[in-house]
Design a protein around this motif. Structure first.
Motif, PDB file in Angstrom:
ATOM      1  N   ASP A 131       0.832  -1.201   0.000  1.00  0.00           N
ATOM      2  CA  ASP A 131       0.000   0.000   0.000  1.00  0.00           C
ATOM      3  C   ASP A 131       0.870   1.256   0.000  1.00  0.00           C
ATOM      4  O   ASP A 131       2.100   1.190   0.095  1.00  0.00           O
ATOM      5  N   ALA A 132       0.220   2.423  -0.140  1.00  0.00           N
ATOM      6  CA  ALA A 132       0.941   3.681  -0.267  1.00  0.00           C
ATOM      7  C   ALA A 132       1.766   3.996   0.974  1.00  0.00           C
ATOM      8  O   ALA A 132       2.858   4.569   0.879  1.00  0.00           O
ATOM      9  N   LYS A 140      11.401   6.693   2.479  1.00  0.00           N
ATOM     10  CA  LYS A 140      12.018   7.211   3.703  1.00  0.00           C
ATOM     11  C   LYS A 140      13.315   6.479   4.004  1.00  0.00           C
ATOM     12  O   LYS A 140      14.326   7.092   4.386  1.00  0.00           O
ATOM     13  N   SER A 141      13.319   5.167   3.845  1.00  0.00           N
ATOM     14  CA  SER A 141      14.527   4.379   4.070  1.00  0.00           C
ATOM     15  C   SER A 141      15.625   4.785   3.093  1.00  0.00           C
ATOM     16  O   SER A 141      16.803   4.877   3.454  1.00  0.00           O
ATOM     17  N   ALA A 166       4.637  11.631  -4.950  1.00  0.00           N
ATOM     18  CA  ALA A 166       4.321  12.383  -3.733  1.00  0.00           C
ATOM     19  C   ALA A 166       5.365  12.120  -2.645  1.00  0.00           C
ATOM     20  O   ALA A 166       5.797  13.040  -1.943  1.00  0.00           O
ATOM     21  N   SER A 167       5.794  10.870  -2.508  1.00  0.00           N
ATOM     22  CA  SER A 167       6.810  10.535  -1.506  1.00  0.00           C
ATOM     23  C   SER A 167       8.164  11.134  -1.859  1.00  0.00           C
ATOM     24  O   SER A 167       8.887  11.628  -0.985  1.00  0.00           O
ATOM     25  N   PHE A 168       8.518  11.107  -3.136  1.00  0.00           N
ATOM     26  CA  PHE A 168       9.782  11.694  -3.578  1.00  0.00           C
ATOM     27  C   PHE A 168       9.792  13.204  -3.338  1.00  0.00           C
ATOM     28  O   PHE A 168      10.788  13.771  -2.882  1.00  0.00           O
ATOM     29  N   ALA A 174      15.393  17.844  -7.798  1.00  0.00           N
ATOM     30  CA  ALA A 174      15.930  17.443  -9.102  1.00  0.00           C
ATOM     31  C   ALA A 174      15.295  16.131  -9.587  1.00  0.00           C
ATOM     32  O   ALA A 174      15.976  15.265 -10.138  1.00  0.00           O
ATOM     33  N   ILE A 175      14.001  15.996  -9.361  1.00  0.00           N
ATOM     34  CA  ILE A 175      13.299  14.784  -9.779  1.00  0.00           C
ATOM     35  C   ILE A 175      13.258  14.727 -11.304  1.00  0.00           C
ATOM     36  O   ILE A 175      12.856  15.688 -11.965  1.00  0.00           O
ATOM     37  N   THR A 176      13.682  13.603 -11.858  1.00  0.00           N
ATOM     38  CA  THR A 176      13.674  13.389 -13.302  1.00  0.00           C
ATOM     39  C   THR A 176      12.880  12.131 -13.603  1.00  0.00           C
ATOM     40  O   THR A 176      13.133  11.084 -13.006  1.00  0.00           O
TER      41      THR A 176
END
Length: 235
Positions: A131-132, A140-141, A166-168, A174-176
């Motif tokens: 699940d989400a 997180k880890s 959403a978690s990132f 710098a999300i690609t």
């Protein structure tokens, strides 16, 4: 490479994930490594790479360690038994260091655990359903294990991307995003998502790449070279 006779078996996603690791990587963490497919690819493409394979299933850890041995990689990599969703103290006790890796990769379970039909084999079900909230624990880890400036790379289905993004976005910059489609005229089904710890750079969405040629079963040349182990993924 040895895999279990029954249960979850690695496929193209794992190879693509390993090939996505850049040549500058030196300390790699593979979260939920399974039998080590992605790490084996990355280690073969980068002779300067050291890797830690983190996997909660003891049987898979044994297979991963055997695969490292059979590929003469025990001097550069090791597999450890650890639940990546466990508390920080438990991960540390299992040997998973914090702030220690410059590259972290993961091919996490991707189907909502409350939906669909689960596989009868427990290892296969556990590798496919989550699940989400559990997915957020994976991210997180990754953030906890990453050194400052580290790259974090996940591969995930396009249909489930919002929850991962959403978690990132809570933890990285710098999300690609690299969309991957089966063919040039087909919608993307897989996404490679890469981010950097400590960055504030904006999100980038890259052009979709097709794994196969428009006709026939042949892979596109760049992906054919990746699946033959001849080169990494440049993105």
């Amino acid at each position: 490479m040895s895999q279990p006779r029954h249960g979850f078996r690695a496929g193209l996603d794992s190879v693509l994930l390993g090939a996505s690791v850049g040549p500058s990587a030196r300390r790699l963490l593979d979260l939920g490594a399974g039998v080590g497919t992605a790490s084996l690819v990355a280690l073969r493409l980068n002779p300067d790479l050291q890797a830690t394979l983190a996997e909660r299933d003891p049987d898979m850890v044994a297979l991963a360690q055997g695969n490292l041995a059979n590929n003469n990689l025990l001097d550069r990599a090791s597999a450890i038994a650890v639940d990546v969703t466990a508390r920080g103290a438990e991960r540390l006790a299992a040997g998973l260091a914090e702030n220690a890796f410059d590259t972290i990769i993961a091919n996490p379970p991707f189907f909502d655990g409350s939906a669909g039909t689960h596989a009868a084999d427990p290892s296969r079900a556990g590798a496919r359903h989550m699940d989400a909230a559990a997915l957020d624990l994976w991210v997180k880890s990754a953030a906890t294990s990453a050194a400052a400036g580290a790259q974090i790379i996940f591969i995930f289905p396009a249909s489930e991307l919002p929850s991962l993004l959403a978690s990132f976005d809570q933890r990285f910059g710098a999300i690609t995003i690299l969309p991957l489609a089966p063919r040039p005229d087909a919608p993307a089904t897989r996404m490679l998502i890469r981010a950097r710890k400590g960055s504030r750079a904006p999100l980038s969405l890259l052009h979709t790449r097709a794994l196969h040629e428009a006709d026939g079963r042949a892979f596109a040349p760049a992906f054919d070279a990746i699946f033959r182990g001849e080169q990494g993924l440049v993105w």
